[in-house]
Design a protein around this motif. Structure first.
Motif, PDB file in Angstrom:
ATOM      1  N   GLU A 497       0.826  -1.206   0.000  1.00  0.00           N
ATOM      2  CA  GLU A 497       0.000   0.000   0.000  1.00  0.00           C
ATOM      3  C   GLU A 497       0.861   1.258   0.000  1.00  0.00           C
ATOM      4  OE1 GLU A 497      -3.549   2.092   2.682  1.00  0.00           O
ATOM      5  OE2 GLU A 497      -2.882   0.032   3.140  1.00  0.00           O
ATOM      6  N   LEU A 498       1.973   1.195   0.740  1.00  0.00           N
ATOM      7  CA  LEU A 498       2.900   2.327   0.794  1.00  0.00           C
ATOM      8  C   LEU A 498       3.432   2.650  -0.596  1.00  0.00           C
ATOM      9  CD1 LEU A 498       4.672   4.302   2.526  1.00  0.00           C
ATOM     10  CD2 LEU A 498       6.371   2.467   2.622  1.00  0.00           C
ATOM     11  N   ILE A 499       3.904   1.629  -1.323  1.00  0.00           N
ATOM     12  CA  ILE A 499       4.449   1.837  -2.658  1.00  0.00           C
ATOM     13  C   ILE A 499       3.375   2.357  -3.605  1.00  0.00           C
ATOM     14  CG2 ILE A 499       5.456   0.676  -4.660  1.00  0.00           C
ATOM     15  CD1 ILE A 499       7.410   1.124  -2.373  1.00  0.00           C
ATOM     16  N   GLU A 500       2.192   1.805  -3.496  1.00  0.00           N
ATOM     17  CA  GLU A 500       1.093   2.231  -4.364  1.00  0.00           C
ATOM     18  C   GLU A 500       0.769   3.709  -4.152  1.00  0.00           C
ATOM     19  OE1 GLU A 500      -3.640   1.176  -5.085  1.00  0.00           O
ATOM     20  OE2 GLU A 500      -2.373  -0.211  -3.954  1.00  0.00           O
ATOM     21  N   MET A 501       0.773   4.142  -2.905  1.00  0.00           N
ATOM     22  CA  MET A 501       0.465   5.547  -2.618  1.00  0.00           C
ATOM     23  C   MET A 501       1.586   6.468  -3.083  1.00  0.00           C
ATOM     24  SD  MET A 501      -1.356   5.172   1.139  1.00  0.00           S
ATOM     25  CE  MET A 501      -1.820   6.888   1.256  1.00  0.00           C
TER      26      MET A 501
END
Length: 669
Positions: A497-501
């Motif tokens: 989720e961190l990378i996606e954001m």
């Protein structure tokens, strides 16, 4: 002497008194009008020169890495208010990285008990016990608190980047500390507006303070800053870079605050101005405050100010203002004169004209009474017919007409200024409160002269006259929307989720992700994260770059030093300020610092110098580097071009004396 001759003589005496009071009134009023015009000119200047610049927001305040702040609170017989004041800071101020030092006295059990009860629940509260019984002067208490701050640093291995001063009855604005944090160390000292809390309009004495502080802090001080660079401190709502205290120790030793003055805050501000340190007055409304323009400032949550109740009763008000006049208008005049800078003379005249102004006001009321009686006797209301003072076309009539015009303009400006802060009702009533203000200030000026003269004659020394705060601690009428965001615990997102954001391109999601990057990622995950973060270093959004630098300071990854070095060169102050804090957390900091200084980048050099000047831990790193590489031209210049070498020596001396100081505090306790 015949009765008619006596009436003529009486008229002539009042003509002389009229000339005296009207002349002083016109001269003083014209000086005040200069500030009125200057305030409008300053408003227009800011609108046209800075109107297109991005305004300060709560988001910007939150994106600055929180520097460690020491809050100084002197407290003598403040057991009824200090606990609520401190609790207000702990519960409502949107800042986490601070320690509150409350200065108490060994013979004040009530205040000590109030502090002890709160300190049990909150580790960021430290009780300081003054070695001498109270009451001593406020400067003595503050000096002792500062010595304890240095002890705390030595014991815990930390450095306070900022120091703030507040009183035990203050209502600190939720964003006050964050504003200090945003601007320091680019500036050396910040004074926020100090305003009395709104209350029932029957509290006339309290509202007199509101009238005076409104005109002073909303109009006069900003203009004064532009004229001479001199910002008189108010003793509360003041934030300092640690550099200020290092510089003051150099010239004043351990007596940072002047114990010979009843207005140690004013004395300190004048000293900083003469030393060339940058002090500013900050009067602003945050851009995300969407209140209509006609909303009084006290109802606007984005207006950052320090609030408090001032004395409600006449006697305590006269005593408090007597102390202020002695310190500002008499003692400082005696101790430092006018100083070498002519740009300050006009402002000092404004501070010291109180005696002439109050004398003129007192005489003016007597002259007005004579005129009213003369008018009444002309219409047969009194058996004795007094001779008139005014005759059409005479110089004295012209002078009084000028005085009336000046007075009308001043009353209009007073109404506008106070209405802007407290609303139209308060503005209109401020006109009716002028006689009360004149009586209080006149009596205070007389008492100040009397006390000062008796001391000069060797009869009675001037003693500190503490104002008791029986009104208690108030509260702000409104709280900022979203208050407490920066007090939330850091949220750790799942890696995917961190990378996606970070890849989303959505500003809000990117900022949320940067504030959620964990320290303990796997090597491969760290590499992926850094690749995304590296790209954000070129973002056109300064808020993204600032938050990126703040996040890198949190994770402290060696692989990120290249990004940090780039951000230290950023043109936006908040970005490079965050980046240099991250840089000094790295063990390889000095190699990068040397490269940055050799590059000649003025932005990087500025932020590095400011950081080293105010941070004794950073100075120790520099000192070790200089000792290890004495041939380094860069570090030789760094030391030679600043006061760092002197402060390094002061750090060493302090380390030698701290055990003895600590022992003396234990004995005092």
């Amino acid at each position: 002497m015949e009765f008619t001759d006596a009436l003529v003589l009486l008229r002539d005496v009042f003509i002389v008194l009229t000339w005296f009071s009207a002349t002083i009134f016109v001269v003083s009023g014209c000086q005040d009008l200069m500030y009125d015009v200057g305030a409008y000119a300053l408003t227009l200047y800011r609108k046209f020169v800075f109107g297109n610049r991005e305004r300060l927001t709560t988001e910007k305040l939150r994106s600055r890495e929180e520097q460690l702040l020491a809050v100084m609170v002197p407290a003598w017989n403040e057991g009824d208010v200090v606990a609520k004041m401190v609790a207000n800071i702990i519960d409502r101020v949107e800042y986490r990285n601070y320690v509150i030092f409350v200065g108490t006295y060994p013979n004040d059990a009530a205040t000590q008990q109030a502090v002890d009860e709160l300190a049990v629940k909150h580790r960021q509260l430290i009780k300081v016990i003054n070695p001498r019984p109270g009451p001593t002067c406020k400067a003595d208490c503050l000096n002792n608190v500062y010595e304890t701050i240095k002890l705390y640093e030595h014991k815990h291995g930390v450095n306070f980047d900022m120091i703030a001063m507040h009183d035990a009855e203050d209502v600190v604005h939720p964003y006050g500390f964050a504003l200090y944090n945003y601007l320091i160390p680019r500036v050396d000292a910040i004074q926020l507006p100090i305003l009395p809390l709104p209350t029932d309009h029957r509290r006339v004495v309290h509202w007199v303070y509101a009238d005076e502080f409104c005109e002073n802090h909303m109009k006069d001080v900003p203009v004064r800053e532009k004229i001479s660079g001199f910002v008189p401190f108010a003793g509360v709502g003041t934030g300092f870079s640690r550099r200020v205290f290092h510089a003051l120790e150099k010239v004043s030793g351990h007596e940072i605050f002047n114990e010979k003055s009843m207005a140690e805050d004013y004395s300190m501000s004048k000293k900083l101005r003469m030393m060339g340190l940058k002090t500013i007055f900050v009067n602003l409304v945050l851009a995300d405050d969407k209140s209509p323009w006609w909303t009084p400032l006290y109802k606007r949550p984005g207006f950052i100010s320090n609030w408090a109740y001032f004395p409600f009763d006449f006697t305590r008000s006269v005593r408090q203002k007597t102390r202020w006049i002695i310190g500002i208008s008499l003692q400082e005049w005696e101790h430092s004169g006018w100083g070498p800078d002519p740009k300050m003379y006009e402002g000092l005249i404004k501070d010291r004209k109180v005696f002439a102004a109050m004398t003129a006001s007192f005489i003016g009321y007597i002259v007005l009474l004579y005129m009213l009686v003369a008018l009444g006797s002309y219409h047969g209301l009194f058996p004795v017919k007094l001779l008139p003072i005014l005759t059409p076309g005479t110089p004295i009539t012209l002078l009084l007409n000028v005085a009336a015009c000046v007075m009308s303009l001043r009353l209009a400006q007073r109404l506008i200024t106070i209405s802007r802060v407290y609303g139209v009702t308060a503005g209109v009533l401020s006109i009716a409160r002028i006689p009360v203000s004149n009586v209080i200030n006149g009596l205070a000026a007389f008492r100040a002269l009397q006390a000062f003269a008796r001391e000069r004659q060797g009869k009675t020394p001037v003693k500190w006259d503490k104002t008791q705060h029986v009104e208690g601690v108030g509260s702000l009428p409104t709280d900022p929307a979203g208050m407490g965001e920066s007090r939330k615990q850091r949220v750790v997102l799942p890696f995917e989720e961190l990378i996606e954001m970070l890849d989303s391109g959505d500003r809000k999601e990117v900022l949320t992700a940067l504030n959620s990057v964990p320290r303990d990622l796997e090597p491969s995950q760290r590499l992926d994260t850094l690749q995304r973060m590296s790209g954000l270093a070129d973002s056109e959004d300064s808020q993204v770059r600032a938050t990126l630098a703040k996040s890198l300071g949190f994770v402290v990854w060696p692989e990120a030093l290249g990004i940090v070095e780039k951000l230290v060169r950023d043109r936006q102050w908040i970005v490079r300020a965050n980046a240099v804090k991250a840089l000094f957390k790295s063990p390889d900091v000095m190699e990068i610092v040397e490269a940055l200084l050799l590059s000649g980048d003025k932005f990087a050099s500025e932020v590095i110098m400011r950081t080293v000047e105010q941070d004794r831990i950073a100075r120790a790193v520099v000192f070790e580097r200089v000792l290890a590489h004495p041939e380094s031209i860069v570090f030789g210049q760094l030391v030679a071009k600043s006061t760092i070498l002197e402060w390094l020596y002061a750090d060493w001396c302090l380390a030698q004396t701290l055990p003895a100081v600590e022992l003396s505090h234990q004995e005092a306790a």
